[in-house]
Design a protein around this motif. Structure first.
Motif, PDB file in Angstrom:
ATOM      1  N   ALA A 190       6.381  10.867 -13.057  1.00  0.00           N
ATOM      2  CA  ALA A 190       5.181  10.051 -13.253  1.00  0.00           C
ATOM      3  C   ALA A 190       4.732   9.418 -11.946  1.00  0.00           C
ATOM      4  CB  ALA A 190       5.449   8.977 -14.298  1.00  0.00           C
ATOM      5  N   LEU A 191       5.685   9.021 -11.111  1.00  0.00           N
ATOM      6  CA  LEU A 191       5.337   8.403  -9.835  1.00  0.00           C
ATOM      7  C   LEU A 191       4.628   9.403  -8.924  1.00  0.00           C
ATOM      8  CD1 LEU A 191       5.519   5.928  -7.995  1.00  0.00           C
ATOM      9  CD2 LEU A 191       7.744   6.764  -7.217  1.00  0.00           C
ATOM     10  N   HIS A 192       5.054  10.667  -8.968  1.00  0.00           N
ATOM     11  CA  HIS A 192       4.390  11.697  -8.165  1.00  0.00           C
ATOM     12  C   HIS A 192       2.931  11.844  -8.597  1.00  0.00           C
ATOM     13  CE1 HIS A 192       4.892  15.875  -6.102  1.00  0.00           C
ATOM     14  NE2 HIS A 192       3.715  15.353  -5.852  1.00  0.00           N
ATOM     15  N   LEU A 193       2.692  11.893  -9.887  1.00  0.00           N
ATOM     16  CA  LEU A 193       1.323  11.997 -10.387  1.00  0.00           C
ATOM     17  C   LEU A 193       0.504  10.768 -10.001  1.00  0.00           C
ATOM     18  CD1 LEU A 193       2.162  13.342 -13.958  1.00  0.00           C
ATOM     19  CD2 LEU A 193       1.132  14.667 -12.099  1.00  0.00           C
ATOM     20  N   ALA A 194       1.121   9.590 -10.077  1.00  0.00           N
ATOM     21  CA  ALA A 194       0.415   8.356  -9.727  1.00  0.00           C
ATOM     22  C   ALA A 194       0.038   8.342  -8.249  1.00  0.00           C
ATOM     23  CB  ALA A 194       1.286   7.149 -10.064  1.00  0.00           C
ATOM     24  N   ARG A 195       0.938   8.811  -7.402  1.00  0.00           N
ATOM     25  CA  ARG A 195       0.627   8.867  -5.973  1.00  0.00           C
ATOM     26  C   ARG A 195      -0.547   9.817  -5.697  1.00  0.00           C
ATOM     27  NH1 ARG A 195       6.505   8.711  -4.691  1.00  0.00           N
ATOM     28  NH2 ARG A 195       6.433  10.986  -4.775  1.00  0.00           N
ATOM     29  N   ASP A 196      -0.567  10.941  -6.388  1.00  0.00           N
ATOM     30  CA  ASP A 196      -1.671  11.883  -6.188  1.00  0.00           C
ATOM     31  C   ASP A 196      -2.996  11.280  -6.643  1.00  0.00           C
ATOM     32  OD1 ASP A 196       0.070  13.683  -5.130  1.00  0.00           O
ATOM     33  OD2 ASP A 196       0.070  15.064  -6.829  1.00  0.00           O
ATOM     34  N   LEU A 197      -2.975  10.560  -7.755  1.00  0.00           N
ATOM     35  CA  LEU A 197      -4.205   9.917  -8.222  1.00  0.00           C
ATOM     36  C   LEU A 197      -4.674   8.849  -7.236  1.00  0.00           C
ATOM     37  CD1 LEU A 197      -3.407   9.603 -12.035  1.00  0.00           C
ATOM     38  CD2 LEU A 197      -5.363  10.826 -11.032  1.00  0.00           C
ATOM     39  N   SER A 198      -3.741   8.099  -6.676  1.00  0.00           N
ATOM     40  CA  SER A 198      -4.120   7.103  -5.675  1.00  0.00           C
ATOM     41  C   SER A 198      -4.685   7.769  -4.435  1.00  0.00           C
ATOM     42  CB  SER A 198      -2.895   6.260  -5.306  1.00  0.00           C
ATOM     43  OG  SER A 198      -2.412   5.544  -6.421  1.00  0.00           O
ATOM     44  N   ALA A 199      -4.083   8.894  -4.033  1.00  0.00           N
ATOM     45  CA  ALA A 199      -4.582   9.611  -2.857  1.00  0.00           C
ATOM     46  C   ALA A 199      -5.987  10.144  -3.081  1.00  0.00           C
ATOM     47  CB  ALA A 199      -3.633  10.753  -2.500  1.00  0.00           C
ATOM     48  N   LEU A 200      -6.299  10.527  -4.329  1.00  0.00           N
ATOM     49  CA  LEU A 200      -7.637  11.025  -4.657  1.00  0.00           C
ATOM     50  C   LEU A 200      -8.634   9.896  -4.906  1.00  0.00           C
ATOM     51  CD1 LEU A 200      -6.604  13.951  -7.024  1.00  0.00           C
ATOM     52  CD2 LEU A 200      -7.640  14.170  -4.765  1.00  0.00           C
ATOM     53  N   GLN A 201      -8.154   8.634  -4.743  1.00  0.00           N
ATOM     54  CA  GLN A 201      -8.991   7.440  -4.884  1.00  0.00           C
ATOM     55  C   GLN A 201      -9.634   7.344  -6.264  1.00  0.00           C
ATOM     56  OE1 GLN A 201     -11.726   7.562  -1.587  1.00  0.00           O
ATOM     57  NE2 GLN A 201     -10.146   7.052  -0.086  1.00  0.00           N
ATOM     58  N   ALA A 202      -8.839   7.636  -7.290  1.00  0.00           N
ATOM     59  CA  ALA A 202      -9.321   7.468  -8.661  1.00  0.00           C
ATOM     60  C   ALA A 202      -9.454   5.981  -8.955  1.00  0.00           C
ATOM     61  CB  ALA A 202      -8.344   8.117  -9.636  1.00  0.00           C
TER      62      ALA A 202
END
Length: 828
Positions: free
Chosen positions: A373-385
């Motif tokens: 879940a943390l990996h997915l959260a980091r990707d969402l933060s990187a995509l500036q969601a």
């Protein structure tokens, strides 16, 4: 080995982990080598040669057929003298059921390893490397029951081989040999890397990083090895891709492509779109997404990541043990009595920022889920969601990972500093209390109780940070905290109540009575484990109480279901209820239902006790109970036989034949935190700390004018605990009742009270009189004067005199005495 007489001189510990059952590990071994061999050494140390022969009775083979006998005869010539030859003889003899012959060769193998000295570890690794795992398991199944040394030795072979296969230096040498010109060396290197499995991934990724034509053959072999690994390489590679090791991202993406792992496209979207990704890695991610026919638009990527994260954080979407095993993990082996009681773990790879490498770790299932879940959260933060729903999911995933990916999740929240907690819950627009309240609601709805407690604590901390210290929490946030008070978890209830006291303001709001009830309940803890025993027969109740007290519980005996309910609610230290299946007023089923409706605190687990003859002629009573309670969580049907609380022993020798069954039943009904001593002590200390904080919070509410008359008996009881004395006496000083003042005076009268406590108590009594005047009745007042006049020692006279000085202060202020006036009380 005549008589089988050799005894281990030393038991290995963490401080003395180099002791081998056969002697000392080589003194020339380096410290690094000893660390690598720690697992092997500890397992081998279990091979204890007892003073008795290996078999209790002489064991001989059954008559063999001619073919089997021919196999046995062929083992005699030529003579077998090396470890591989002896192990081969053991295997071949076992295959034809010549078990006695197999044991004879096994003893020779054992003696050979005993004399191997510094070369023993290498021999064990060689044997484990050259023998099929299925063969070793077969030997253990056939011979393990016949000789107690067989299983530990076979385990040592497997562990030694595994440690050697995972040796980074050996793997790096094998990776270098893949690019050599010698065909045989390349084949040996490929075989070595293949046997290493997922532990060879760092070497294979380094090979795929190269672009020169010289290493093209090595890269081809690496691709083939990754294809063989298949989906088992997915998690280690994704853990690496989720790290800040950007230099290796291109090799990691190439490896993900080579192993053809399933369900990886969603993790490649961010590397393909986010600025700052190395160009080669970005190109590889984009190309791989095209081959997987994945939508690469930012909006579609954010939507896919959000849906995946949402499903992962749902109770129904959490990975089960079977799913985790299918993804390439295995349950970590338990190596101690306590570790067998904790929840199952799975092998996972984590990025170690200090060593800049991926490291294998055994993680609980919740931590393994939090890692993905943390990996997915980091990707969402990187995509500036930045939409609110996605932000809340990202914050929740970050919060859960912070709490679970720690050495001790039970104390993770206490170890988390306020600034760290605030950073975890800070979104794109900063720390917003309404967003955190939404995260709190989301965590409660998904059963993530610890994360909900952390969110509630963060809301309470806003009262002491920055400009928020004068602004009370908005109504929508207060409502979220009040809803959290209804959850059956004492930790979450306390954090919500604490946040409301500290940050909700002084004005009344719906739910204030629930805040007081929660704090009063938490304040009843005194640092013990308490069990309620409910049985209509006093003799049986005493028997059950004696049995459970053997395991460290303080017991309270009652005779009806009603009394059991009130006794359980009396103290937050109640962690177990033993309830007779035939209890009345009300029935056992109704009693359990009411116990599950605790107004505050945790729901205590229940052991439903059936008597040995607790069945009717048709055997239907017990069946009805089992069917009725089968769907009730935290309820276990048990008996009261002697073997439940006490070990079963051999009547002649006194040797333990079977352990008491109570710990196993407790594990099923209450979980490992009730059985593992360290976890049980952690929970006990957490309750005591909540009691201390609750008393201070109640003191604050009393200063605001809240009616806390119900707190008097709770605070009086808390005076008996050293950790709770100061907040309890301070609370009594602010309650404004004669009973509270009398409790303080009674504490001052104690002869065993230390000087520091007497000073604290006297200050509290003075504070109470200053705020509320003298509230003591005439009887206690006259008794205080009488004790002063009859006191024979100076210390007692001074203490009582100090009490009287406080009592007479209001009068002397109204009618001040002249300078030459006599003392109001005798001074001799």
């Amino acid at each position: 080995m005549p008589g089988g007489v050799r005894v281990l001189p030393t038991v290995p510990t963490k401080k003395n982990c180099s002791v081998f059952p056969f002697g000392q590990l080589g003194m020339a071994a380096t410290r690094a080598t000893q660390k690598k061999c720690l697992a092997v050494v500890c397992i081998c140390a279990a091979i204890v040669l007892t003073a008795q022969p290996a078999c209790a009775e002489p064991f001989a083979d059954q008559p063999l057929d001619s073919l089997s006998q021919a196999v046995v005869d062929s083992l005699a010539e030529p003579q077998r003298t090396t470890a591989p030859q002896l192990l081969d003889a053991v295997i071949r003899a076992t295959e034809v059921d010549a078990l006695a012959t197999a044991l004879d060769y096994f003893k020779l193998l054992f003696n050979l390893l005993d004399k191997a000295g510094d070369g023993r570890l290498r021999l064990l690794a060689d044997l484990g490397d050259t023998t099929n795992s299925a063969t070793l398991y077969q030997l253990n199944r056939e011979l393990g029951a016949l000789d107690p040394r067989v299983s530990p030795l076979l385990d040592a072979m497997r562990e030694a081989a595994q440690v050697r296969r995972r040796d980074p230096k050996r793997l790096a040498q094998a990776g270098a040999a893949l690019g050599g010109g010698d065909r045989s060396l390349r084949l040996n290197a490929a075989n070595q890397l293949s046997r290493a499995g997922v532990d060879a991934i760092p070497v294979l990724v380094d090979l795929l990083q190269t672009v020169d034509g010289v290493k093209e053959p090595a890269r081809s072999i690496a691709v083939g090895l990754l294809q063989n690994l298949g989906n088992s390489a997915r998690q280690p590679l994704l853990a690496w891709l989720g790290s800040d090791d950007l230099a290796h991202w291109s090799g990691v993406i190439a490896a993900l492509d080579a192993c053809e792992a399933q369900d990886i496209a969603i993790f490649l979207v961010a590397p393909s779109l986010v600025a700052g990704t190395p160009p080669l890695a970005q190109q590889q991610a984009t190309a791989l997404l095209k081959r997987r026919a994945a939508d690469q638009s930012p909006a579609a990527a954010i939507d896919s990541l959000r849906q995946r994260l949402d499903q992962l954080l749902l109770p129904t979407g959490r990975l089960s043990a079977d799913q985790l095993l299918q993804s390439g993990s295995s349950f970590a082996a338990a190596d101690g009595a306590d570790r067998t009681l904790v929840e199952p773990t799975v092998d996972r790879f984590l990025w170690d920022g200090k060593t800049k490498s991926i490291q294998r770790r055994a993680l609980p299932l919740a931590a393994a889920r939090a890692l993905e879940a943390l990996h997915l959260a980091r990707d969402l933060s990187a995509l500036q969601a930045d939409d609110s729903a996605t932000v809340r999911l990202v914050l929740l995933a970050q919060l859960e990972a912070t709490l679970t990916l720690t050495p001790n999740p039970l104390t993770a929240l206490e170890q988390l500093k306020p600034a760290q907690l605030r950073d975890v819950l800070t979104g794109p627009v900063g720390f917003d209390v309404e967003t955190v309240a939404d995260v709190l609601d989301m965590a409660v709805a998904r059963g993530m109780v610890q994360a909900a407690a952390a969110a509630a604590r963060a809301l309470g901390q806003t009262a002491a940070t920055g400009t928020d210290q004068t602004a009370p929490l908005p109504p929508v946030v207060r409502k979220a905290l009040v809803r959290a008070l209804d959850q059956p978890d004492s930790g979450l209830q306390f954090e919500a109540a604490r946040a409301l006291v500290l940050a909700a303001g002084d004005a009344s709001y719906p739910g204030t009575s629930r805040v007081v009830l929660t704090l009063l309940s938490a304040a009843t803890a005194t640092g013990i484990d308490r069990a309620v025993v409910a049985h209509s027969d006093p003799a049986i109740a005493q028997l059950l109480a004696t049995g459970v007290s053997r395991f460290g519980y303080q017991t309270v005996r009652v005779s009806t279901g009603r009394d059991a309910i009130f006794a359980a609610r009396q103290s937050s230290d109640t962690v177990l209820v033993l309830l007779s299946a035939r209890i009345t007023t009300p029935t056992a089923y109704e009693t359990v239902q009411l116990l599950r409706r605790q107004p505050a605190g945790d729901i205590p687990p229940v052991m439903l006790v059936v008597d040995p003859l607790d069945d009717d002629q048709n055997g239907a009573f017990l069946t009805r109970k089992i069917m009725k309670f089968s769907e009730r969580p935290a309820v276990e049907i048990v008996d009261r036989l002697d073997s439940f609380f006490q070990p079963t022993r051999n009547p002649q020798t006194g040797a333990v034949l079977a352990k008491a069954r109570f710990p196993d039943a407790l594990l099923r009904v209450a979980g490992p935190q009730a059985v593992v001593p360290a976890m049980r002590q952690t929970c006990l200390m957490a309750r005591l700390e909540r009691a201390r904080k609750s008393l201070w919070l109640l003191n604050e509410l009393s200063r605001r004018g809240w009616d806390l008359s119900a707190a008097t008996p709770i605070a009086t009881l808390a005076l008996t605990q050293e950790e709770l004395f100061a907040p309890a006496i301070a609370l009594l000083s602010m309650l404004g009742s004669g009973t509270a003042q009398q409790a303080i005076v009674a504490e001052l009268d104690r002869s065993d009270l230390s000087l520091d406590r007497k000073t604290i108590a006297l200050t509290a009594f003075r504070t109470s009189v200053q705020h509320f005047g003298v509230l003591l009745e005439s009887g206690p007042l006259l008794a205080t004067y009488t004790r002063y006049n009859r006191a024979t020692n100076r210390e007692s006279r001074e203490v009582i005199g100090a009490i009287l000085d406080v009592l007479e202060t209001p009068r002397t202020q109204l009618t001040p005495s002249t300078a030459d006036a006599p003392h109001s009380r005798p001074i001799r």
